[in-house]
Enzyme design. Structure first.
Site, PDB file in Angstrom:
ATOM      1  N   ASP A 159      44.378  42.645  35.798  1.00 41.39           N
ATOM      2  CA  ASP A 159      44.972  43.783  35.082  1.00 41.39           C
ATOM      3  C   ASP A 159      46.426  43.516  34.704  1.00 41.39           C
ATOM      4  O   ASP A 159      47.112  42.741  35.374  1.00 41.39           O
ATOM      5  CB  ASP A 159      44.865  45.043  35.961  1.00 41.39           C
ATOM      6  CG  ASP A 159      45.056  46.326  35.164  1.00 41.39           C
ATOM      7  OD1 ASP A 159      44.916  46.297  33.915  1.00 41.39           O
ATOM      8  OD2 ASP A 159      45.361  47.357  35.789  1.00 41.39           O
ATOM      9  N   LEU A 218      31.642  25.498  42.479  1.00 38.05           N
ATOM     10  CA  LEU A 218      32.130  26.879  42.372  1.00 38.05           C
ATOM     11  C   LEU A 218      31.320  27.686  41.355  1.00 38.05           C
ATOM     12  O   LEU A 218      31.053  27.227  40.247  1.00 38.05           O
ATOM     13  CB  LEU A 218      33.595  26.859  41.919  1.00 38.05           C
ATOM     14  CG  LEU A 218      34.237  28.217  41.610  1.00 38.05           C
ATOM     15  CD1 LEU A 218      34.537  28.989  42.895  1.00 38.05           C
ATOM     16  CD2 LEU A 218      35.517  28.058  40.800  1.00 38.05           C
ATOM     17  N   HIS A 245      46.363  39.476  26.377  1.00 30.26           N
ATOM     18  CA  HIS A 245      44.990  39.039  26.678  1.00 30.26           C
ATOM     19  C   HIS A 245      44.866  37.533  26.468  1.00 30.26           C
ATOM     20  O   HIS A 245      44.204  36.830  27.229  1.00 30.26           O
ATOM     21  CB  HIS A 245      43.978  39.763  25.777  1.00 30.26           C
ATOM     22  CG  HIS A 245      43.958  41.249  26.004  1.00 30.26           C
ATOM     23  ND1 HIS A 245      43.926  41.794  27.259  1.00 30.26           N
ATOM     24  CD2 HIS A 245      43.973  42.295  25.136  1.00 30.26           C
ATOM     25  CE1 HIS A 245      43.915  43.121  27.159  1.00 30.26           C
ATOM     26  NE2 HIS A 245      43.946  43.449  25.881  1.00 30.26           N
TER      27      HIS A 245
HETATM   28  C1  IPE Z   1      40.077  47.344  34.931  1.00 33.16           C
HETATM   29  O1  IPE Z   1      41.270  47.449  34.252  1.00 33.16           O
HETATM   30  C2  IPE Z   1      39.073  46.577  34.115  1.00 33.16           C
HETATM   31  C3  IPE Z   1      39.353  45.157  33.934  1.00 33.16           C
HETATM   32  C4  IPE Z   1      40.313  44.486  34.496  1.00 33.16           C
HETATM   33  C5  IPE Z   1      38.420  44.455  33.084  1.00 33.16           C
HETATM   34  P1  IPE Z   1      41.609  48.731  33.358  1.00 33.16           P
HETATM   35  O2  IPE Z   1      42.960  48.506  32.795  1.00 33.16           O
HETATM   36  O3  IPE Z   1      40.507  48.982  32.407  1.00 33.16           O
HETATM   37  O4  IPE Z   1      41.607  49.899  34.445  1.00 33.16           O
HETATM   38  P2  IPE Z   1      42.292  51.332  34.440  1.00 33.16           P
HETATM   39  O5  IPE Z   1      41.945  51.981  33.131  1.00 33.16           O
HETATM   40  O6  IPE Z   1      43.773  51.088  34.551  1.00 33.16           O
HETATM   41  O7  IPE Z   1      41.739  52.010  35.630  1.00 33.16           O
HETATM   42  C1  IPE Z   2      43.484  43.815  31.715  1.00 30.56           C
HETATM   43  O1  IPE Z   2      44.692  44.136  31.105  1.00 30.56           O
HETATM   44  C2  IPE Z   2      42.460  43.307  30.743  1.00 30.56           C
HETATM   45  C3  IPE Z   2      41.373  44.255  30.459  1.00 30.56           C
HETATM   46  C4  IPE Z   2      41.203  45.398  31.045  1.00 30.56           C
HETATM   47  C5  IPE Z   2      40.419  43.870  29.461  1.00 30.56           C
HETATM   48  P1  IPE Z   2      44.914  45.525  30.382  1.00 30.56           P
HETATM   49  O2  IPE Z   2      44.517  45.398  28.954  1.00 30.56           O
HETATM   50  O3  IPE Z   2      44.259  46.630  31.116  1.00 30.56           O
HETATM   51  O4  IPE Z   2      46.486  45.662  30.468  1.00 30.56           O
HETATM   52  P2  IPE Z   2      47.298  46.955  30.858  1.00 30.56           P
HETATM   53  O5  IPE Z   2      46.737  47.450  32.154  1.00 30.56           O
HETATM   54  O6  IPE Z   2      47.108  47.929  29.757  1.00 30.56           O
HETATM   55  O7  IPE Z   2      48.703  46.477  30.989  1.00 30.56           O
HETATM   56 MG    MG Z   3      44.789  47.853  32.603  1.00 32.65          MG
END
Ligand code: IPE
Ligand code: IPE
Ligand code: MG
Length: 254
Positions: A34, A145, A51
């Site tokens: 995240d 792995l 990303h």
């Molecule tokens: C969780 O992250 C999903 C992934 C890392 C793929 P999100 O960014 O979607 O989660 P919330 O919305 O902060 O809970």
């Molecule tokens: C995690 O990073 C990747 C996915 C959930 C796909 P985020 O896109 O959720 O990044 P933040 O949390 O908005 O910073």
């Molecule tokens: Mg996120």
């Protein structure tokens, strides 16, 4: 005991050295990757740049997990709730598996890694699914792995499906109600062939689970860090495992 040094450092200082006990390496590590969007915003970049940068962290985490002897590394790449995001961001995310695998598949093959996917294939664009299925196919005879991407994955949906399947089997007489037990339920989940995660890592400072492996993490150790996913390095994984090794897993006992 063996030592791991922070990468890119010559002559690591003693505080950079983490000693890991080789007989207590988590068999399965699962990571909620995240903070990509916030990482990019902090730099004045569009979210998708985060990303993109996150792919390098995927590679670092994979190498580190492999090196320390982890058996399964599950990476939460896209949740069933992430479809709510703007179309352009979803489209970009759906192109990443192709881009990642075009760059890394050969090395994964060479390193004996088995690529897997946990999630619903339905709903994924054809090009995304094709890239993932090619990687799964080309690594299926590997024995090292397991690199498991949780893609279009959501734990509640997974549990609902399992419950429906079990209910249908009871209705049709294939199962008796008294056959329903913990291992039967585990065996109806998408992770049926994998051990439960020993260690769950979440980056970005959020202290929540976001619909990830709810059943499977009943006794997982949790490790949270404030760093954003694109900043994640081998040494963070080693740090998390070091902390894991200091925990006492009691499973309700003494
Ligand atoms: C969780 O992250 C999903 C992934 C890392 C793929 P999100 O960014 O979607 O989660 P919330 O919305 O902060 O809970
Ligand atoms: C995690 O990073 C990747 C996915 C959930 C796909 P985020 O896109 O959720 O990044 P933040 O949390 O908005 O910073
Ligand atoms: Mg996120």
């Amino acid at each position: 005991m063996f030592h791991l040094f922070k990468r890119g450092q010559t002559g690591a200082k003693p505080e950079d050295i983490v000693e890991l006990a080789p007989d207590n390496i988590p068999e399965h590590i699962a990571i909620i990757m995240d903070g990509n969007g916030r990482w990019a915003r902090k730099r004045g970049l569009p979210r998708i740049a985060g990303h993109h940068a996150g792919m390098k962290a995927v590679k670092r985490a994979t190498i580190a997990a492999d090196e320390i002897g982890v058996k399964v590394l599950t990476l939460y790449a896209f949740s069933t709730e992430n479809w709510k995001r703007p179309r352009e961001e979803v489209d970009f995310l759906m192109k990443l598996p192709q881009e990642f695998l075009a760059l890394e598949l050969q090395e994964l093959i060479d390193k004996n890694v088995q690529v897997r996917m946990t999630g619903w294939k339905e709903g994924l664009p054809g090009h995304t699914l094709e890239a993932v299925e090619t990687a799964i196919e080309r690594t299926k005879r590997n024995t090292g792995l397991i690199l498991n991407f949780a893609l279009n994955y959501g734990s509640r949906h997974e549990i609902v499906n399992a419950v429906r399947e079990i209910a249908e089997d009871v209705r049709s007489g294939k199962l008796r109600e008294e056959d329903i037990c913990e291992s039967l339920i585990s065996g109806r989940l998408l992770t049926q062939s994998l051990p439960d995660p020993d260690l769950i890592i979440r980056t970005s400072g959020e202290i929540r689970i976001s619909n990830f492996l709810l059943w499977q993490m009943a006794y997982s150790e949790l490790w949270f860090t404030d760093i954003y996913w694109p900043e994640f390095t081998e040494s963070h994984l080693v740090q998390a495992v070091g902390e894991y090794q200091r925990r006492a897993r009691r499973y309700g006992g003494l």
